[in-house]
Design a protein around this motif. Sequence first.
Motif, PDB file in Angstrom:
ATOM      1  N   SER A  21      42.360  37.932  30.839  1.00 26.85           N
ATOM      2  CA  SER A  21      43.379  37.158  30.727  1.00 26.85           C
ATOM      3  C   SER A  21      44.204  37.168  31.980  1.00 26.85           C
ATOM      4  N   LYS A  22      44.276  38.302  32.707  1.00 22.81           N
ATOM      5  CA  LYS A  22      44.757  38.309  34.040  1.00 22.81           C
ATOM      6  C   LYS A  22      43.968  37.393  35.106  1.00 22.81           C
ATOM      7  N   GLY A  23      42.512  37.392  34.854  1.00 19.17           N
ATOM      8  CA  GLY A  23      41.969  36.577  35.469  1.00 19.17           C
ATOM      9  C   GLY A  23      41.910  34.903  35.381  1.00 19.17           C
ATOM     10  N   GLY A  24      42.765  34.728  34.366  1.00 18.40           N
ATOM     11  CA  GLY A  24      43.157  33.186  33.946  1.00 18.40           C
ATOM     12  C   GLY A  24      42.404  32.769  32.887  1.00 18.40           C
ATOM     13  N   PHE A  25      41.400  33.594  32.225  1.00 23.87           N
ATOM     14  CA  PHE A  25      40.713  33.204  31.074  1.00 23.87           C
ATOM     15  C   PHE A  25      41.287  33.840  29.701  1.00 23.87           C
ATOM     16  N   GLY A  26      42.038  32.842  28.944  1.00 25.68           N
ATOM     17  CA  GLY A  26      42.527  33.459  27.716  1.00 25.68           C
ATOM     18  C   GLY A  26      43.971  34.197  28.297  1.00 25.68           C
ATOM     19  N   GLY A  27      44.900  33.201  28.289  1.00 20.68           N
ATOM     20  CA  GLY A  27      46.211  33.843  28.862  1.00 20.68           C
ATOM     21  C   GLY A  27      46.927  34.619  27.778  1.00 20.68           C
ATOM     22  N   ILE A  53      47.799  49.730  35.560  1.00 24.16           N
ATOM     23  CA  ILE A  53      46.720  48.907  35.304  1.00 24.16           C
ATOM     24  C   ILE A  53      46.971  47.566  35.611  1.00 24.16           C
ATOM     25  N   LEU A  54      47.928  46.986  34.935  1.00 25.07           N
ATOM     26  CA  LEU A  54      48.350  45.470  35.169  1.00 25.07           C
ATOM     27  C   LEU A  54      48.899  45.285  36.580  1.00 25.07           C
ATOM     28  N   VAL A  55      49.239  46.271  37.544  1.00 23.67           N
ATOM     29  CA  VAL A  55      49.724  46.008  38.578  1.00 23.67           C
ATOM     30  C   VAL A  55      48.494  45.758  39.596  1.00 23.67           C
ATOM     31  N   VAL A  56      47.411  46.583  39.234  1.00 27.07           N
ATOM     32  CA  VAL A  56      46.181  46.564  39.928  1.00 27.07           C
ATOM     33  C   VAL A  56      45.604  45.258  39.819  1.00 27.07           C
ATOM     34  N   MET A  57      45.682  44.618  38.469  1.00 26.15           N
ATOM     35  CA  MET A  57      45.218  43.409  38.193  1.00 26.15           C
ATOM     36  C   MET A  57      45.929  42.292  38.664  1.00 26.15           C
ATOM     37  N   LEU A 207      38.151  49.821  34.759  1.00 29.93           N
ATOM     38  CA  LEU A 207      37.862  48.636  33.948  1.00 29.93           C
ATOM     39  C   LEU A 207      38.419  47.440  34.362  1.00 29.93           C
ATOM     40  N   ALA A 208      39.747  47.750  35.291  1.00 30.63           N
ATOM     41  CA  ALA A 208      40.602  46.621  35.672  1.00 30.63           C
ATOM     42  C   ALA A 208      40.157  45.533  36.594  1.00 30.63           C
ATOM     43  N   PRO A 209      39.289  45.991  37.628  1.00 28.86           N
ATOM     44  CA  PRO A 209      38.861  44.987  38.492  1.00 28.86           C
ATOM     45  C   PRO A 209      37.756  44.339  37.909  1.00 28.86           C
ATOM     46  N   LEU A 210      36.806  44.934  37.094  1.00 28.28           N
ATOM     47  CA  LEU A 210      35.891  44.506  36.495  1.00 28.28           C
ATOM     48  C   LEU A 210      35.839  43.215  35.544  1.00 28.28           C
ATOM     49  N   ALA A 211      37.001  43.471  34.547  1.00 30.74           N
ATOM     50  CA  ALA A 211      37.592  42.728  33.482  1.00 30.74           C
ATOM     51  C   ALA A 211      38.351  41.389  34.269  1.00 30.74           C
ATOM     52  N   THR A 212      39.028  41.831  35.203  1.00 30.87           N
ATOM     53  CA  THR A 212      39.802  40.603  35.886  1.00 30.87           C
ATOM     54  C   THR A 212      38.926  39.575  36.557  1.00 30.87           C
TER      55      THR A 212
END
Length: 252
Positions: A21-27, A53-57, A207-212
């Motif tokens: 979601s944070k990457g923009g896919f599936g807000g 975790i959200l702040v890093v994303m 997991l945060a950077p990988l998923a974002t």
Amino acid sequence: MITDPLFYALAVPAVILIGLSKGGFGGTATLVGVPLMAMAVDPVTAAGVLLPILVVMDLIGLVAWRGQFDRGIVRTMIPAAAIGVLVGYLTVASVSADAFRLTLGLLALWFFANWFLGRGRDRPARPQQPARGAFWGAVSGFSSFVSHAGGPPFQVYVVPLKVDPPIFAGTSVVFFAAVNAMKLLPYGLLGEFSPGNLGTSAVLLPLAPLATLAGIWLVKRADPAVFYRIIYWLLLPIGLKLTYDGATALLS
């Protein structure tokens, strides 16, 4: 640090969905994060673990979508979101975990119903309306504070404007980066950055950077419509479960 295997069985997919979601896919994917984790720990703890975790994303998203955002939307919604964050802080500090769980369940069900009824899907683009934007900005700030689920109220205002997808993604990143920054102090005052919570955040953080980054990649290559439908349908059983648990505990 949280050691319950059930928590991690729920938290790992939650963080992955939020990162997409944070990457923009599936807000809307941020909606399932706290409700999923709240099935294993109390909702306030779940929200506290997720915030770092959200702040890093957010930082990754700001770099990826830099310069691509709508300044009018940001100017209207961010100040109002600050009011919503304040209301969320005052509310969460004065209600029980069961009442919080009930509120979270009802929010999830409301978001599902709003999507299921398809309000405004086929209407022409709506012009920006500062009063309307401020209202939904405040609701988004409150929902974000309570459960990191500010996405649907944000979308209620922004989606009908029909901005270009990259501008939508960038505007969302800027808005929620600001909102999450606002939440750091009140979450600290609530004691949610305890060593145990921060240790749990650190375990999940890789997991945060990988998923974002995966979300950023997908939003440029895939149609998120199917993903949206999956996320919203997940809200129905989760919302029912949390509403039932919260209501029965309060009534018993």
